[in-house]
Design a protein around this motif. Structure first.
Motif, PDB file in Angstrom:
ATOM      1  N   THR A 132       0.971  -0.988   0.206  1.00  0.00           N
ATOM      2  CA  THR A 132       0.369   0.069   0.133  1.00  0.00           C
ATOM      3  C   THR A 132       0.844   1.850  -0.170  1.00  0.00           C
ATOM      4  OG1 THR A 132      -1.682  -1.140   1.131  1.00  0.00           O
ATOM      5  CG2 THR A 132      -1.757   1.629   1.195  1.00  0.00           C
ATOM      6  N   VAL A 133       2.147   0.870   0.956  1.00  0.00           N
ATOM      7  CA  VAL A 133       2.958   1.924   0.752  1.00  0.00           C
ATOM      8  C   VAL A 133       3.712   2.671  -0.442  1.00  0.00           C
ATOM      9  CG1 VAL A 133       4.611   1.841   1.872  1.00  0.00           C
ATOM     10  CG2 VAL A 133       3.555   3.656   2.474  1.00  0.00           C
ATOM     11  N   LEU A 134       3.865   1.896  -0.788  1.00  0.00           N
ATOM     12  CA  LEU A 134       4.755   1.529  -1.874  1.00  0.00           C
ATOM     13  C   LEU A 134       3.786   1.893  -3.486  1.00  0.00           C
ATOM     14  CD1 LEU A 134       6.854  -1.635  -1.834  1.00  0.00           C
ATOM     15  CD2 LEU A 134       8.146   0.311  -1.602  1.00  0.00           C
ATOM     16  N   ALA A 135       2.498   1.907  -3.599  1.00  0.00           N
ATOM     17  CA  ALA A 135       1.915   2.309  -4.669  1.00  0.00           C
ATOM     18  C   ALA A 135       1.245   3.525  -4.151  1.00  0.00           C
ATOM     19  CB  ALA A 135       0.537   1.546  -4.388  1.00  0.00           C
ATOM     20  N   ARG A 136       1.055   4.118  -2.902  1.00  0.00           N
ATOM     21  CA  ARG A 136       1.283   5.269  -2.394  1.00  0.00           C
ATOM     22  C   ARG A 136       1.876   6.280  -3.038  1.00  0.00           C
ATOM     23  NH1 ARG A 136      -2.632   6.640   1.864  1.00  0.00           N
ATOM     24  NH2 ARG A 136      -1.702   9.049   0.720  1.00  0.00           N
ATOM     25  N   CYS A 137       3.268   5.964  -3.376  1.00  0.00           N
ATOM     26  CA  CYS A 137       4.075   6.880  -3.089  1.00  0.00           C
ATOM     27  C   CYS A 137       4.835   6.849  -4.869  1.00  0.00           C
ATOM     28  CB  CYS A 137       5.756   5.940  -2.061  1.00  0.00           C
ATOM     29  SG  CYS A 137       5.685   7.133  -0.658  1.00  0.00           S
ATOM     30  N   GLY A 138       4.320   5.688  -5.323  1.00  0.00           N
ATOM     31  CA  GLY A 138       4.525   5.562  -6.526  1.00  0.00           C
ATOM     32  C   GLY A 138       6.164   4.677  -6.820  1.00  0.00           C
ATOM     33  N   LEU A 139       6.038   3.983  -5.733  1.00  0.00           N
ATOM     34  CA  LEU A 139       7.658   3.154  -6.314  1.00  0.00           C
ATOM     35  C   LEU A 139       7.219   1.844  -5.826  1.00  0.00           C
ATOM     36  CD1 LEU A 139       9.419   5.209  -3.210  1.00  0.00           C
ATOM     37  CD2 LEU A 139      10.095   5.678  -5.093  1.00  0.00           C
ATOM     38  N   GLN A 140       8.699   1.450  -7.004  1.00  0.00           N
ATOM     39  CA  GLN A 140       9.175  -0.339  -6.962  1.00  0.00           C
ATOM     40  C   GLN A 140       9.734  -0.284  -5.914  1.00  0.00           C
ATOM     41  OE1 GLN A 140       8.045  -2.583  -9.222  1.00  0.00           O
ATOM     42  NE2 GLN A 140       6.830  -0.479  -9.808  1.00  0.00           N
ATOM     43  N   PRO A 141       9.542  -1.371  -5.395  1.00  0.00           N
ATOM     44  CA  PRO A 141       9.992  -2.000  -3.906  1.00  0.00           C
ATOM     45  C   PRO A 141      11.910  -1.403  -3.948  1.00  0.00           C
ATOM     46  CG  PRO A 141       9.123  -3.892  -4.601  1.00  0.00           C
ATOM     47  CD  PRO A 141       9.027  -2.418  -5.472  1.00  0.00           C
ATOM     48  N   GLU A 142      12.248  -1.906  -4.703  1.00  0.00           N
ATOM     49  CA  GLU A 142      13.932  -1.221  -5.152  1.00  0.00           C
ATOM     50  C   GLU A 142      14.202  -0.183  -5.669  1.00  0.00           C
ATOM     51  OE1 GLU A 142      12.428  -2.748  -9.348  1.00  0.00           O
ATOM     52  OE2 GLU A 142      12.630  -3.100  -7.282  1.00  0.00           O
ATOM     53  N   GLN A 143      13.226   0.561  -5.263  1.00  0.00           N
ATOM     54  CA  GLN A 143      13.283   2.506  -4.894  1.00  0.00           C
ATOM     55  C   GLN A 143      13.395   2.850  -3.964  1.00  0.00           C
ATOM     56  OE1 GLN A 143      10.905   2.554  -8.108  1.00  0.00           O
ATOM     57  NE2 GLN A 143      12.142   3.236  -9.627  1.00  0.00           N
TER      58      GLN A 143
END
Length: 243
Positions: A176-187
């Motif tokens: 959820t937080v990755l999607a809200r940030c627009g990030l891939q996990p490795e970023q």
């Protein structure tokens, strides 16, 4: 011929931080103990059965999406959990509901203060052009808590377990937080003081992680060995040196 070098990891584009114990601490006046609320009603035996007041909320890693559809639904679930626990501890039915409501208020009546280095550390992250997020096992009103301690202008994204539908280290809250940030996990770089929730969980989801191990930490014991992809710092002031 020499072995080829492993591919470089993508640059960090966002830093996700835990809230309590990482950005803020509890200060006086402290809320009343749960035991005192039982004893006020003459429920000493039930107070003994109730146990540790810090362990009566949802379990770490618990998924509760069915109850996170709205603030009203989530609060009703919170109250019902406390009421049912009170009944199981021997609290009489007519008392269980009012006692649960008072315990709920006490659990949320927290006086919080920032650790001294937090404003400068978060401002430094933003100055680098990084997304700054907070991801916490917290109540519904994490946005309000951030505003109360003066962090609203330094945080781009706030994700609380109450709204996400699961508590760290459940993968749902990290997704959820990755999607809200627009990030891939490795970023993403995850920073927090709790090992399983803030280090092991993010690593398992493909993020990098930083274990905040303050000299005056409330967590007892020795620091676990660092796995690949993790680092350890004594203060958020040291975070910029990892970036």
């Amino acid at each position: 011929m020499p072995a080829p070098s492993p591919p470089a990891r993508p640059a960090v584009r966002g830093v996700i931080l835990d809230f309590y114990g990482t950005l803020v601490r509890l200060v006086e006046p402290l809320p009343p103990s749960h035991r005192s609320l039982f004893l006020r009603r003459g429920l000493a035996e039930a107070a003994d059965a109730w146990g540790d007041q810090w362990s009566v909320g949802p379990r770490d890693g618990e998924e509760h999406t069915a109850h996170s559809v709205s603030e009203r639904a989530y609060h009703a679930w919170e109250l019902d959990r406390l009421r049912r626990r009170a009944l199981s501890c021997g609290v009489p039915e007519p008392v269980a509901g009012p006692l649960a409501a008072e315990i709920d208020r006490a659990m949320k009546d927290l006086r919080l203060a920032l650790f001294d280095e937090v404003p400068a550390a978060l401002a430094g992250l933003r100055a680098r052009g990084l997304t700054v997020a907070v991801c916490s096992n917290w109540y519904w009103d994490l946005d309000r808590a951030l505003e109360d301690v003066g962090l609203a202008g330094l945080v781009d994204v706030a994700v609380t377990s109450a709204r996400a539908g699961a508590r760290k280290p459940h993968p749902l809250i990290y997704r959820t937080v990755l999607a809200r940030c627009g990030l891939q996990p490795e970023q993403a770089l995850f920073v927090g003081d709790m090992w399983t929730a803030d280090v092991a969980g993010p690593l398992a989801c493909g993020m990098r992680a930083v274990h905040l191990w303050r000299p005056d930490r409330a967590v007892a014991g020795a620091a676990p060995p660092l796995p690949d992809g993790a680092a350890r710092i004594p203060s958020l002031a040291a975070l910029s040196g990892l970036l």
